[in-house]
Motif scaffolding. Structure first.
Motif, PDB file in Angstrom:
ATOM      1  N   HIS A   1       0.839  -1.202   0.000  1.00 54.57           N
ATOM      2  CA  HIS A   1       0.000   0.000   0.000  1.00 54.57           C
ATOM      3  C   HIS A   1       0.873   1.250   0.000  1.00 54.57           C
ATOM      4  CE1 HIS A   1       0.338   2.147   3.813  1.00 54.57           C
ATOM      5  NE2 HIS A   1      -0.698   2.871   3.453  1.00 54.57           N
TER       6      HIS A   1
ATOM      7  N   HIS B   1       0.332   5.873   0.256  1.00 56.90           N
ATOM      8  CA  HIS B   1      -0.566   7.019   0.402  1.00 56.90           C
ATOM      9  C   HIS B   1      -0.467   7.906  -0.831  1.00 56.90           C
ATOM     10  CE1 HIS B   1      -2.970   9.852   2.794  1.00 56.90           C
ATOM     11  NE2 HIS B   1      -2.251  10.799   2.218  1.00 56.90           N
TER      12      HIS B   1
ATOM     13  N   ASP C   1      -4.301   4.730  -0.557  1.00 54.13           N
ATOM     14  CA  ASP C   1      -5.172   5.322   0.448  1.00 54.13           C
ATOM     15  C   ASP C   1      -5.082   6.835   0.423  1.00 54.13           C
ATOM     16  OD1 ASP C   1      -3.691   6.538   2.874  1.00 54.13           O
ATOM     17  OD2 ASP C   1      -2.616   4.661   2.556  1.00 54.13           O
TER      18      ASP C   1
ATOM     19  N   PHE D   1      -8.531   3.090  -1.104  1.00 51.54           N
ATOM     20  CA  PHE D   1      -9.108   3.040   0.238  1.00 51.54           C
ATOM     21  C   PHE D   1      -9.376   4.473   0.660  1.00 51.54           C
ATOM     22  CE2 PHE D   1      -8.745   3.055   4.875  1.00 51.54           C
ATOM     23  CZ  PHE D   1      -9.552   1.984   5.228  1.00 51.54           C
TER      24      PHE D   1
ATOM     25  N   HIS E   1     -15.420   3.656   5.802  1.00 57.66           N
ATOM     26  CA  HIS E   1     -14.559   3.826   4.645  1.00 57.66           C
ATOM     27  C   HIS E   1     -15.192   3.146   3.441  1.00 57.66           C
ATOM     28  CE1 HIS E   1     -13.338  -0.139   6.225  1.00 57.66           C
ATOM     29  NE2 HIS E   1     -13.244  -0.456   4.945  1.00 57.66           N
TER      30      HIS E   1
END
Length: 266
Positions: A38, A40, A179, A213, A222
């Motif tokens: 993952h 950001h 995310d 996400f 979420h």
């Protein structure tokens, strides 16, 4: 960590103890396994730094200006990068100028561009009578932010493809989770459009599935949006709307059950 009765995620506890080049988690479900990593997303270059300034200088003014709203809903948009860097003095000057100007703005709900002398900057203000009284600030996005979002998605694809290559070679299904906590500039549609454009410029074949996400700051719910899912790429807006309805059933017990192919979104 158990994420479903038949799906287990084995994750490394922290970055210091992780072996270089490893992913964030290995997912095991039935006889298959997948590798998840993952990252950001940045809405634009230095958006995290801008958010820190916005939260420290601007947001406190919402409460201090509330008494002059007088049954009006006030929206104020300004560019955080235009403001001087002296935080306390800038806040004091901005508060004094807005206390003087807000009551003079026509209450027609339209945007009015106003140039301030102290601090030297430009603000856009709308004012209208409303039961939702208060003063609400919004950040003006820098020019070219859509391009910078696409470039950051390209960065994510390039970086995480390299990270997940070894797992793809081992026969694991590779999953990239993007995310964001930015609800003003990033949503499922802007990311889907930027992702579709980015993938015409960079190889994404190492990534089997890609999801966004979306969890706003302070929210206890979420959404997970598919950008590349079950062999389907470049989802259209109707498809994203169907995922919204399907997840609405899970989060808020909406009546609409959504389409059959998203009954099991894991």
């Amino acid at each position: 960590m158990l994420v479903r009765e038949d799906c287990v995620a084995e994750s490394w506890p922290d970055s210091e103890n992780r072996e270089p080049g490893t992913c964030d988690a290995i997912l095991k479900r039935g006889g298959s396994s997948g590798a998840l990593d993952h990252t950001h997303l940045n809405s634009f270059r230095d958006h995290v730094k801008d958010n820190v300034l916005f939260n420290s200088i601007i947001l406190p003014l919402q409460s201090s200006l509330a008494p002059i709203c007088n049954k009006h809903h006030i929206n104020i948009v300004l560019g955080i990068r235009e403001l001087p860097r002296g935080h306390r003095e800038t806040m004091r000057q901005l508060e004094a100028s807005l206390l003087r100007i807000i009551p003079t703005v026509v209450d027609d709900g339209q945007w009015h561009r106003i140039t301030l002398d102290s601090p030297a900057c430009e603000v856009h203000v709308s004012r209208r009578a409303s039961k939702l009284a208060g003063c609400f600030f919004h950040q003006l996005a820098p020019e070219g932010h859509n391009i910078e979002l696409r470039q950051d998605i390209e960065r994510a694809i390039r970086q995480k493809s390299k990270q997940l290559t070894r797992y793809k070679a081992e026969g694991k299904r590779t999953v990239l989770l993007l995310d964001t906590d930015d609800i003003s500039l990033i949503n499922e549609f802007t990311v889907a459009d930027a992702f579709a454009t980015a993938t015409t410029q960079i190889d994404h074949s190492c990534l089997d599935e890609v999801f966004l996400f979306d969890q706003p700051v302070g929210a206890d719910v979420h959404f997970v949006w598919p950008l590349k899912f079950r062999g389907v790429f470049q989802p259209d807006r109707m498809w994203l709307d169907e995922f919204r309805r399907a997840q609405g059933v899970l989060l808020w017990n909406w009546d609409d059950q959504g389409p059959p192919y998203v009954e099991d979104i894991t």
